[in-house]
Design a protein around this motif. Structure first.
Motif, PDB file in Angstrom:
ATOM      1  N   ARG A  30       1.250  18.378 -31.544  1.00  0.00           N
ATOM      2  CA  ARG A  30       0.484  17.223 -32.060  1.00  0.00           C
ATOM      3  C   ARG A  30       1.224  15.885 -31.854  1.00  0.00           C
ATOM      4  O   ARG A  30       1.666  15.240 -32.791  1.00  0.00           O
ATOM      5  N   PRO A  31       1.366  15.460 -30.585  1.00  0.00           N
ATOM      6  CA  PRO A  31       2.101  14.209 -30.301  1.00  0.00           C
ATOM      7  C   PRO A  31       1.227  12.964 -30.513  1.00  0.00           C
ATOM      8  O   PRO A  31       0.049  12.939 -30.145  1.00  0.00           O
ATOM      9  N   LEU A  32       1.812  11.932 -31.104  1.00  0.00           N
ATOM     10  CA  LEU A  32       1.174  10.619 -31.252  1.00  0.00           C
ATOM     11  C   LEU A  32       2.046   9.591 -30.543  1.00  0.00           C
ATOM     12  O   LEU A  32       3.266   9.534 -30.767  1.00  0.00           O
ATOM     13  N   ILE A  33       1.424   8.790 -29.703  1.00  0.00           N
ATOM     14  CA  ILE A  33       2.147   7.797 -28.899  1.00  0.00           C
ATOM     15  C   ILE A  33       1.747   6.400 -29.371  1.00  0.00           C
ATOM     16  O   ILE A  33       0.567   6.064 -29.427  1.00  0.00           O
ATOM     17  N   SER A  34       2.750   5.580 -29.723  1.00  0.00           N
ATOM     18  CA  SER A  34       2.533   4.181 -30.122  1.00  0.00           C
ATOM     19  C   SER A  34       2.996   3.279 -28.983  1.00  0.00           C
ATOM     20  O   SER A  34       4.117   3.417 -28.492  1.00  0.00           O
ATOM     21  N   ILE A  35       2.121   2.372 -28.553  1.00  0.00           N
ATOM     22  CA  ILE A  35       2.395   1.495 -27.399  1.00  0.00           C
ATOM     23  C   ILE A  35       2.307   0.046 -27.843  1.00  0.00           C
ATOM     24  O   ILE A  35       1.310  -0.363 -28.446  1.00  0.00           O
ATOM     25  N   ASP A  36       3.334  -0.731 -27.529  1.00  0.00           N
ATOM     26  CA  ASP A  36       3.328  -2.172 -27.816  1.00  0.00           C
ATOM     27  C   ASP A  36       3.745  -2.908 -26.553  1.00  0.00           C
ATOM     28  O   ASP A  36       4.765  -2.565 -25.926  1.00  0.00           O
ATOM     29  N   LEU A  37       2.954  -3.896 -26.134  1.00  0.00           N
ATOM     30  CA  LEU A  37       3.244  -4.618 -24.899  1.00  0.00           C
ATOM     31  C   LEU A  37       4.445  -5.537 -25.065  1.00  0.00           C
ATOM     32  O   LEU A  37       4.609  -6.182 -26.100  1.00  0.00           O
ATOM     33  N   ASP A  38       5.268  -5.595 -24.042  1.00  0.00           N
ATOM     34  CA  ASP A  38       6.407  -6.512 -24.015  1.00  0.00           C
ATOM     35  C   ASP A  38       5.978  -7.821 -23.338  1.00  0.00           C
ATOM     36  O   ASP A  38       5.280  -7.821 -22.331  1.00  0.00           O
ATOM     37  N   LYS A  39       6.416  -8.921 -23.904  1.00  0.00           N
ATOM     38  CA  LYS A  39       6.171 -10.273 -23.359  1.00  0.00           C
ATOM     39  C   LYS A  39       4.687 -10.644 -23.354  1.00  0.00           C
ATOM     40  O   LYS A  39       4.267 -11.551 -22.639  1.00  0.00           O
ATOM     41  N   VAL A  52      -7.744   7.454 -27.583  1.00  0.00           N
ATOM     42  CA  VAL A  52      -7.061   6.188 -27.293  1.00  0.00           C
ATOM     43  C   VAL A  52      -7.686   5.097 -28.156  1.00  0.00           C
ATOM     44  O   VAL A  52      -8.907   4.973 -28.235  1.00  0.00           O
ATOM     45  N   GLY A  53      -6.862   4.295 -28.811  1.00  0.00           N
ATOM     46  CA  GLY A  53      -7.372   3.225 -29.667  1.00  0.00           C
ATOM     47  C   GLY A  53      -6.513   1.983 -29.591  1.00  0.00           C
ATOM     48  O   GLY A  53      -5.312   2.044 -29.276  1.00  0.00           O
ATOM     49  N   ARG A  54      -7.149   0.868 -29.850  1.00  0.00           N
ATOM     50  CA  ARG A  54      -6.414  -0.404 -30.018  1.00  0.00           C
ATOM     51  C   ARG A  54      -6.396  -0.712 -31.506  1.00  0.00           C
ATOM     52  O   ARG A  54      -7.449  -0.877 -32.117  1.00  0.00           O
ATOM     53  N   ILE A  55      -5.212  -0.774 -32.088  1.00  0.00           N
ATOM     54  CA  ILE A  55      -5.130  -0.910 -33.538  1.00  0.00           C
ATOM     55  C   ILE A  55      -4.799  -2.318 -33.979  1.00  0.00           C
ATOM     56  O   ILE A  55      -4.659  -2.582 -35.160  1.00  0.00           O
ATOM     57  N   GLY A  56      -4.696  -3.246 -33.025  1.00  0.00           N
ATOM     58  CA  GLY A  56      -4.474  -4.638 -33.403  1.00  0.00           C
ATOM     59  C   GLY A  56      -3.615  -5.357 -32.390  1.00  0.00           C
ATOM     60  O   GLY A  56      -2.630  -4.805 -31.883  1.00  0.00           O
ATOM     61  N   GLY A  57      -3.995  -6.627 -32.072  1.00  0.00           N
ATOM     62  CA  GLY A  57      -3.170  -7.430 -31.175  1.00  0.00           C
ATOM     63  C   GLY A  57      -2.932  -6.733 -29.853  1.00  0.00           C
ATOM     64  O   GLY A  57      -3.854  -6.379 -29.121  1.00  0.00           O
ATOM     65  N   ASP A  58      -1.659  -6.510 -29.532  1.00  0.00           N
ATOM     66  CA  ASP A  58      -1.288  -5.862 -28.278  1.00  0.00           C
ATOM     67  C   ASP A  58      -0.739  -4.460 -28.528  1.00  0.00           C
ATOM     68  O   ASP A  58       0.117  -3.983 -27.793  1.00  0.00           O
ATOM     69  N   GLU A  59      -1.210  -3.804 -29.579  1.00  0.00           N
ATOM     70  CA  GLU A  59      -0.706  -2.483 -29.947  1.00  0.00           C
ATOM     71  C   GLU A  59      -1.788  -1.432 -29.765  1.00  0.00           C
ATOM     72  O   GLU A  59      -2.918  -1.613 -30.204  1.00  0.00           O
TER      73      GLU A  59
END
Length: 704
Positions: A575-584, A618-625
């Motif tokens: 059950r992997p969850l991946i959190s992605i945040d854009l750099d710059k 896949v979801g966008r949870i706010g801003g660039d995250e």
């Protein structure tokens, strides 16, 4: 030799004294968890302990939320406020909640980076007290005020009295029950408190200035760094956390009734009739009912509540259009307009005063799904609307060819007929019209950078007391009441008819006309189809991020939670969850504007979707995250491979446009290490791993 011995003894004693003073003896471990000793003084609704030793209150729940990010346990040590601060200075405890900031304390104490709460004291009297009125300071002179002996903010009361030139006598009480009993028995004229029980039986005489309260520890205690981190994460995840927690424990007397000054009561005693007009064609916000000769819509229902809370009487005067209503306001023929954009320049142009806004809405652009053949966009705009001025003044929108109409609905009809390519409207009016069958070929897109608030507009020749009274009435309306009003008015009720069915479904019009016996069944089918489609559209809209088309935060969390439960049935699933945040990303937004930032977010969303399986969430949870949940995965290396693929794919976007040259992604992965783990806990772990990636140089993934 003797001199050397004295030297060593002095060195030993100095070292022992240093270790005694500066050793962090206050925190200790219990079952592997750090135990924080908290000085606990009783403060109604903030810090309380019942006869069974159960702790509760605003600060207690706040600490429990912090412990979810720090892993702390708490030992509450009861003492009075002064003893708490002394014990903290002596380093016998680690933490005290609800301390007001003062510069002289900063030499020995560390304050949290953000306040724990902002609060204020008020003076309360009995509801039927006819001697004292709200802010009537001249009559306050010589009054008897009950206070708690343990109150730490009596200086604020003294300063307030001095600033408003009245004297008073203090009477001290041991607890809140004794304080309120003294008020009920008329032992005192008023009491000084942050809140009271049975607020409907009391009235507010004065509201003192608000002040922040902080978490504090002794100087140099490393726990403050962890507390500041936890507080920042809590407020980033849920900006309304403190507001919601405050509402859990505090009840504001102003939710029950208005508190008027003597001058305002004198005005109300004259029983003035307030003349009101409205735009008759601006549903659902405002309209005019010819049958009842009264206004309808959200504004009218809000004004009914204002009348209940204040005792004001409103009489509606019909206007033919919004331009006509605005003209009546400018010429002072009426006292009030039910909906005026909350823009002070706009109000000044129309000789109006603005009340507190009662409605906030986003702005949408509406287009026809059938493309038009015009060389450039022809824009339909409503005449005399502040929104029209906002669109015309904004260089981002192409408004070279503009056609003006009297109402928003006429603008919609122009877009539907092809006379115009697009129009703009607030989202309430747009959704109301788009729910009608005849506008089924129109669609709307939200403008993320534009909003508009609606207020009541008063003639600038009105008595200033009227503005104050209406604003107090608006303050009494709860968010639940306003939500109910909006829901009741925004549902368009279209009468089912044969004409409606034929208009919506022309291919079945001939069978309907020829087969009268099938008319009722066909009509029912048509209604069901329309209802089903609208229900599906509403459900999709409620789950979808408007910009990227991914799941929004709430929908992503719901789908992930359900999939986690399903995967949890297989003990081999990691059950992997991946959190992605854009750099710059902020650099792109600040340098090239929000439109470029939006384009980048869309590209990233498409990249993520094409990099994972269709079954993954896949979801966008706010801003660039963004977040990704990989379902039915039994090998952690598979998740790592996906994270590596996402890093590479997102980094490759930097070659597409020079504006995106610095873009990359920091990624965190977390795995469910036990069957009962919740989605929120899994997300917090992934988020921490993501921040670790950022701290280690970005453009990589980390596992927690």
């Amino acid at each position: 030799m003797e001199h050397a011995m004295k030297k060593y003894i002095c060195l030993f004693l100095s070292t022992l004294m240093f270790l005694t003073i500066f050793s962090p003896v206050n925190c200790y471990a219990r079952d592997g968890k750090k135990v924080i000793r908290v000085g606990f003084y009783t403060m109604d609704n903030y810090q309380e302990c019942d006869e069974n030793g159960n702790y509760s209150g605003y600060f207690v729940d706040y600490l429990r939320e912090i412990s979810q990010y720090t892993g702390w346990e708490y030992e509450f040590i009861q003492m009075n406020y002064s003893a708490c601060l002394k014990s903290l200075n002596d380093r016998n405890i680690d933490l005290v909640c609800g301390v007001d900031y003062s510069s002289f304390r900063t030499s020995t104490l560390d304050f949290s980076a953000q306040p724990a709460v902002t609060t204020h004291y008020e003076l309360y009297a009995l509801k039927d007290n006819d001697t004292y009125y709200y802010n009537d300071y001249a009559d306050f002179d010589g009054m008897s005020i009950g206070v708690l002996a343990s109150c730490n903010h009596l200086d604020a009361l003294d300063d307030y009295a001095a600033a408003h030139h009245f004297s008073f006598e203090k009477q001290y009480f041991g607890n809140t029950a004794q304080l309120e009993k003294a008020l009920e028995d008329n032992t005192v004229d008023a009491i000084y408190a942050t809140n009271v029980s049975h607020p409907s039986e009391k009235k507010i005489l004065a509201s003192l200035p608000s002040f922040p309260l902080y978490f504090v520890t002794f100087k140099g205690n490393p726990i403050m760094e962890y507390l500041n981190y936890a507080q920042t994460v809590i407020l980033n995840v849920n900006p309304n956390f403190e507001h919601d927690l405050y509402n859990t424990y505090q009840r504001d007397i102003r939710n029950y009734r208005c508190e008027f000054t003597r001058d305002e009561l004198d005005y109300l005693a004259t029983a003035p009739e307030i003349t009101v007009t409205c735009d008759p064609s601006n549903a659902p916000i405002e309209g005019y009912n010819e049958n009842t000769q009264t206004a309808s819509g959200i504004a009218a229902d809000v004004l009914d509540l204002v009348s209940q809370y204040t005792g004001l009487h409103f009489r509606y005067i019909k206007s033919d259009s919004f331009s006509d209503a605005l003209s009546k306001l400018r010429s002072h023929e009426i006292n009030m307009l039910t909906a005026l954009a909350h823009d002070y320049s706009w109000a000044e142009q129309n000789h109006a005063l603005l009340t507190t806004p009662y409605l906030n809405s986003s702005i949408v652009v509406v287009r026809n799904s059938k493309p038009q053949s015009h060389e450039r966009d022809i824009v339909a705009l409503p005449n005399s609307f502040n929104l029209t001025n906002s669109i015309l003044d904004n260089p981002e929108y192409d408004t070279e060819d503009v056609v003006y109409y009297d109402t928003i609905e006429e603008c919609f009809q122009a877009v539907l007929s092809g006379s115009a390519d697009c129009t703009y409207a607030d989202n309430y009016s747009a959704n109301y019209l788009l729910s009608q069958v005849k506008y089924r070929n129109l669609s709307s897109t939200t403008l993320t950078a534009m909003t508009e608030a609606a207020s009541f507009g008063l003639s600038d020749q009105c008595d200033p007391r009227l503005l104050s009274i209406i604003n107090k009435g608006l303050a009494c309306i709860s968010s639940e009441q306003l939500d109910s009003i909006v829901l009741q008015n925004c549902s368009y009720r279209e009468d089912p008819s044969l004409f409606t069915l034929v208009y919506a479904y022309p291919r079945i019009s001939i069978p309907i006309i020829l087969a009268v016996s099938m008319a009722l069944l066909s009509l029912l089918l048509g209604i069901l189809l329309v209802h089903s489609r609208k229900t599906k559209e509403i459900r999709v809209m409620s789950e979808t991020d408007a910009l990227t088309g991914l799941y929004n935060r709430r929908a992503a969390e719901d789908h992930i939670s359900r999939q986690m439960q399903e995967d949890g049935k297989n003990p081999d699933c990691v059950r992997p969850l991946i959190s992605i945040d854009l750099d710059k990303f902020k650099q792109v937004n600040d340098t090239y504007g929000h439109l470029e930032g939006d384009a980048l977010l869309i590209a990233v969303a498409d990249t993520i979707k094409t990099s994972v399986r269709n079954s993954d969430i896949v979801g966008r949870i706010g801003g660039d995250e963004f977040i990704v949940y990989l379902g039915n995965v039994t090998d952690k290396k598979d998740a790592e491979a996906v994270a590596d693929k996402l890093c590479t794919a997102i980094r490759s976007l930097s070659t597409l446009k020079p504006e995106w040259s610095e873009i990359s992604a920091s990624i965190g992965i977390s795995f469910a290490d036990r069957a009962e783990i919740e989605m929120e806990e899994l997300y917090i772990a992934a988020d921490k791993a993501m921040y670790s990636s950022k701290g280690n140089g970005r453009n990589q993934y980390q596992i927690l």
